[in-house]
Design an enzyme around this catalytic site. Structure first.
Site, PDB file in Angstrom:
ATOM      1  N   HIS A  64       0.836  -1.213   0.000  1.00 21.40           N
ATOM      2  CA  HIS A  64       0.000   0.000   0.000  1.00 21.40           C
ATOM      3  C   HIS A  64       0.866   1.256   0.000  1.00 21.40           C
ATOM      4  O   HIS A  64       0.438   2.300  -0.493  1.00 21.40           O
ATOM      5  CB  HIS A  64      -0.899   0.027   1.247  1.00 21.40           C
ATOM      6  CG  HIS A  64      -1.642  -1.252   1.480  1.00 21.40           C
ATOM      7  ND1 HIS A  64      -2.568  -1.744   0.592  1.00 21.40           N
ATOM      8  CD2 HIS A  64      -1.578  -2.147   2.509  1.00 21.40           C
ATOM      9  CE1 HIS A  64      -3.052  -2.886   1.065  1.00 21.40           C
ATOM     10  NE2 HIS A  64      -2.477  -3.158   2.209  1.00 21.40           N
ATOM     11  N   HIS A  94       5.456   6.723   6.720  1.00 21.29           N
ATOM     12  CA  HIS A  94       5.163   6.267   5.358  1.00 21.29           C
ATOM     13  C   HIS A  94       4.612   7.445   4.568  1.00 21.29           C
ATOM     14  O   HIS A  94       4.369   8.518   5.124  1.00 21.29           O
ATOM     15  CB  HIS A  94       4.137   5.119   5.386  1.00 21.29           C
ATOM     16  CG  HIS A  94       2.832   5.550   5.957  1.00 21.29           C
ATOM     17  ND1 HIS A  94       2.557   5.524   7.307  1.00 21.29           N
ATOM     18  CD2 HIS A  94       1.743   6.071   5.359  1.00 21.29           C
ATOM     19  CE1 HIS A  94       1.344   6.000   7.515  1.00 21.29           C
ATOM     20  NE2 HIS A  94       0.832   6.359   6.351  1.00 21.29           N
ATOM     21  N   HIS A  96       2.016   8.954   1.105  1.00 21.45           N
ATOM     22  CA  HIS A  96       0.928   8.789   0.128  1.00 21.45           C
ATOM     23  C   HIS A  96       1.252   9.751  -1.008  1.00 21.45           C
ATOM     24  O   HIS A  96       1.738  10.864  -0.748  1.00 21.45           O
ATOM     25  CB  HIS A  96      -0.422   9.159   0.755  1.00 21.45           C
ATOM     26  CG  HIS A  96      -0.766   8.361   1.975  1.00 21.45           C
ATOM     27  ND1 HIS A  96      -1.545   7.222   1.950  1.00 21.45           N
ATOM     28  CD2 HIS A  96      -0.401   8.523   3.274  1.00 21.45           C
ATOM     29  CE1 HIS A  96      -1.664   6.737   3.183  1.00 21.45           C
ATOM     30  NE2 HIS A  96      -0.965   7.490   4.003  1.00 21.45           N
ATOM     31  N   GLU A 106      -3.452  13.394   1.178  1.00 25.01           N
ATOM     32  CA  GLU A 106      -4.733  12.898   1.703  1.00 25.01           C
ATOM     33  C   GLU A 106      -5.528  14.076   2.262  1.00 25.01           C
ATOM     34  O   GLU A 106      -6.653  14.332   1.812  1.00 25.01           O
ATOM     35  CB  GLU A 106      -4.476  11.836   2.762  1.00 25.01           C
ATOM     36  CG  GLU A 106      -3.740  10.616   2.194  1.00 25.01           C
ATOM     37  CD  GLU A 106      -4.055   9.334   2.877  1.00 25.01           C
ATOM     38  OE1 GLU A 106      -3.799   9.207   4.086  1.00 25.01           O
ATOM     39  OE2 GLU A 106      -4.606   8.448   2.213  1.00 25.01           O
ATOM     40  N   HIS A 119       3.275  10.673   6.667  1.00 23.77           N
ATOM     41  CA  HIS A 119       2.613  10.391   7.948  1.00 23.77           C
ATOM     42  C   HIS A 119       3.604   9.758   8.920  1.00 23.77           C
ATOM     43  O   HIS A 119       4.173   8.701   8.620  1.00 23.77           O
ATOM     44  CB  HIS A 119       1.432   9.449   7.737  1.00 23.77           C
ATOM     45  CG  HIS A 119       0.288  10.103   7.039  1.00 23.77           C
ATOM     46  ND1 HIS A 119      -0.683   9.401   6.360  1.00 23.77           N
ATOM     47  CD2 HIS A 119      -0.031  11.414   6.886  1.00 23.77           C
ATOM     48  CE1 HIS A 119      -1.551  10.239   5.842  1.00 23.77           C
ATOM     49  NE2 HIS A 119      -1.185  11.475   6.142  1.00 23.77           N
ATOM     50  N   THR A 199      -6.301   6.347   7.737  1.00 22.79           N
ATOM     51  CA  THR A 199      -6.831   6.663   6.401  1.00 22.79           C
ATOM     52  C   THR A 199      -6.819   5.435   5.483  1.00 22.79           C
ATOM     53  O   THR A 199      -7.128   5.528   4.298  1.00 22.79           O
ATOM     54  CB  THR A 199      -6.004   7.767   5.708  1.00 22.79           C
ATOM     55  OG1 THR A 199      -4.675   7.259   5.475  1.00 22.79           O
ATOM     56  CG2 THR A 199      -5.951   9.028   6.556  1.00 22.79           C
ATOM     57  N   THR A 200      -6.412   4.286   6.068  1.00 30.82           N
ATOM     58  CA  THR A 200      -6.517   3.022   5.325  1.00 30.82           C
ATOM     59  C   THR A 200      -7.231   2.013   6.213  1.00 30.82           C
ATOM     60  O   THR A 200      -7.237   2.167   7.448  1.00 30.82           O
ATOM     61  CB  THR A 200      -5.117   2.436   4.992  1.00 30.82           C
ATOM     62  OG1 THR A 200      -4.478   2.084   6.235  1.00 30.82           O
ATOM     63  CG2 THR A 200      -4.248   3.433   4.255  1.00 30.82           C
TER      64      THR A 200
HETATM   65  N1  LIG Z   1      -2.375   6.512   6.836  1.00 28.72           N
HETATM   66  S1  LIG Z   1      -2.390   6.542   8.429  1.00 28.72           S
HETATM   67  O1  LIG Z   1      -1.278   7.326   8.945  1.00 28.72           O
HETATM   68  O2  LIG Z   1      -3.722   6.979   8.865  1.00 28.72           O
HETATM   69  C1  LIG Z   1      -2.173   4.912   9.026  1.00 28.72           C
HETATM   70  C2  LIG Z   1      -1.283   4.693  10.086  1.00 28.72           C
HETATM   71  C3  LIG Z   1      -1.096   3.386  10.576  1.00 28.72           C
HETATM   72  C4  LIG Z   1      -1.799   2.325  10.020  1.00 28.72           C
HETATM   73  C5  LIG Z   1      -1.574   0.941  10.560  1.00 28.72           C
HETATM   74  O3  LIG Z   1      -0.835   0.763  11.525  1.00 28.72           O
HETATM   75  N2  LIG Z   1      -2.161  -0.089   9.943  1.00 28.72           N
HETATM   76  C6  LIG Z   1      -1.889  -1.482  10.403  1.00 28.72           C
HETATM   77  C7  LIG Z   1      -2.576  -1.802  11.702  1.00 28.72           C
HETATM   78  C8  LIG Z   1      -3.850  -1.297  11.989  1.00 28.72           C
HETATM   79  C9  LIG Z   1      -4.466  -1.652  13.207  1.00 28.72           C
HETATM   80  C10 LIG Z   1      -3.822  -2.489  14.112  1.00 28.72           C
HETATM   81  C11 LIG Z   1      -2.551  -2.976  13.806  1.00 28.72           C
HETATM   82  O4  LIG Z   1      -1.898  -3.773  14.680  1.00 28.72           O
HETATM   83  C12 LIG Z   1      -1.930  -2.630  12.592  1.00 28.72           C
HETATM   84  C13 LIG Z   1      -2.677   2.541   8.962  1.00 28.72           C
HETATM   85  C14 LIG Z   1      -2.866   3.860   8.462  1.00 28.72           C
HETATM   86 ZN   LIG Z   2      -0.845   7.414   5.976  1.00 27.03          ZN
END
Ligand SMILES: NS(=O)(=O)c1ccc(C(=O)NCc2cccc(O)c2)cc1
Ligand SMILES: [Zn+2]
Length: 261
Positions: A64, A94, A96, A106, A119, A199-200
């Site tokens: 992603h 990371h 976008h 975003e 982010h 946001t994902t």
């Molecule tokens: N784009 S974002 O910064 O909003 C963003 C930051 C972190 C994550 C993330 O950590 N995803 C994997 C995840 C989600 C929930 C629990 C987990 O252990 C891991 C996703 C989006």
């Molecule tokens: Zn992000």
């Protein structure tokens, strides 16, 4: 089953609500930030980024985005102050970004997007035992959003773009030691802040967003190197260039955006 979501026509942001109904929730991110509707709040102090002892571990392509992960086994690197009640521990950062010449951030500012958005993800290790627990809690995460606009080369971004060829395909990861995200910050830490979400998927409504007003500058050449990454794994037949991996702005609903002064 793995991640069955993406940014395509069939599996993109407009379809995420089918597996993740919170996509239609009351504190979803990103949003369009309207500066003169943001509430200046004198109680909002400055944010502090204590990254001097940070320990980067690896850089990875998760299908992603491209993610740099940090050792979060202690409070060596944290964000504190601003809207936060306690320090939040640095976990990863990371990006976008868009396709050639079109928007890719975003968050937008008065309807205008930037070429990309960085982010920097932190979690509340004071209140929660694990990142996983924090990521599902309303005050679990604090994400610093930094806009990237096109201009001259960014003097330090090459440290990241030079490593991208090692993580071209989904599921690839490589050592990435000694990188301090402080070098990716703009000169001013003035910010907007509001309560939002990942946001994902899983789109958890667990993020205190801190979006910096001042963008950093990168070149089209540097941004183009992110687009040589691929959404697909090395063994997959379908080659899909990693670009336009951004969710569009969501409804503000009953929220206000506050502004540091
Ligand atoms: N784009 S974002 O910064 O909003 C963003 C930051 C972190 C994550 C993330 O950590 N995803 C994997 C995840 C989600 C929930 C629990 C987990 O252990 C891991 C996703 C989006
Ligand atoms: Zn992000």
């Amino acid at each position: 089953i793995g991640d069955h979501w993406g940014y395509g026509k069939e599996d993109g942001p407009s379809a995420w609500h089918r597996h993740y109904p919170v996509a239609k929730g009351n504190r979803q991110s990103p949003i369009d930030i309207i500066p003169n509707e943001a509430r200046r709040d004198s109680r909002l102090g400055p944010i502090f980024l204590k990254y001097d002892q940070c320990r980067s571990l690896n850089i990875a392509n998760n299908g992603h985005s491209v993610v740099v992960e940090f050792d979060d086994s202690d409070d060596r690197s944290v964000v504190l102050g601003g809207p936060l009640d306690n320090p939040y521990r640095l976990k990863q950062f990371h990006f976008h970004w868009g396709g050639k010449g079109c928007e890719g951030s975003e968050h937008t500012v008065a309807g205008v997007g930037y070429a990309s958005e960085l982010h920097v993800v932190h979690w509340n290790a004071v209140k929660y035992k694990t990142y996983n627990d924090a990521a599902a809690a309303p005050d679990g995460l604090a994400v610093l959003g930094i806009f990237l606009e096109l201009g001259d080369d960014h003097r330090w971004l090459h440290m990241i773009t030079d490593a991208l060829y090692m993580v071209k395909f989904k599921g690839s990861t490589t050592d990435f030691k000694g990188f301090n995200p402080k070098c990716l910050l703009p000169s001013s830490l003035h910010y907007w802040t509001y309560l939002g979400s990942l946001t994902t998927p899983p789109l958890h409504e667990s993020v205190t967003w801190i979006v910096l007003k001042e963008p950093i500058v990168i070149s089209e050449k540097q941004l183009g190197m992110f687009r040589m990454l691929q959404f697909n794994g090395e063994e997959e037949d379908q080659r899909m260039r990693m670009e336009n991996n951004f969710r569009p702005p969501q409804n503000l609903k009953e929220r206000i955006v506050r502004s540091s002064n």
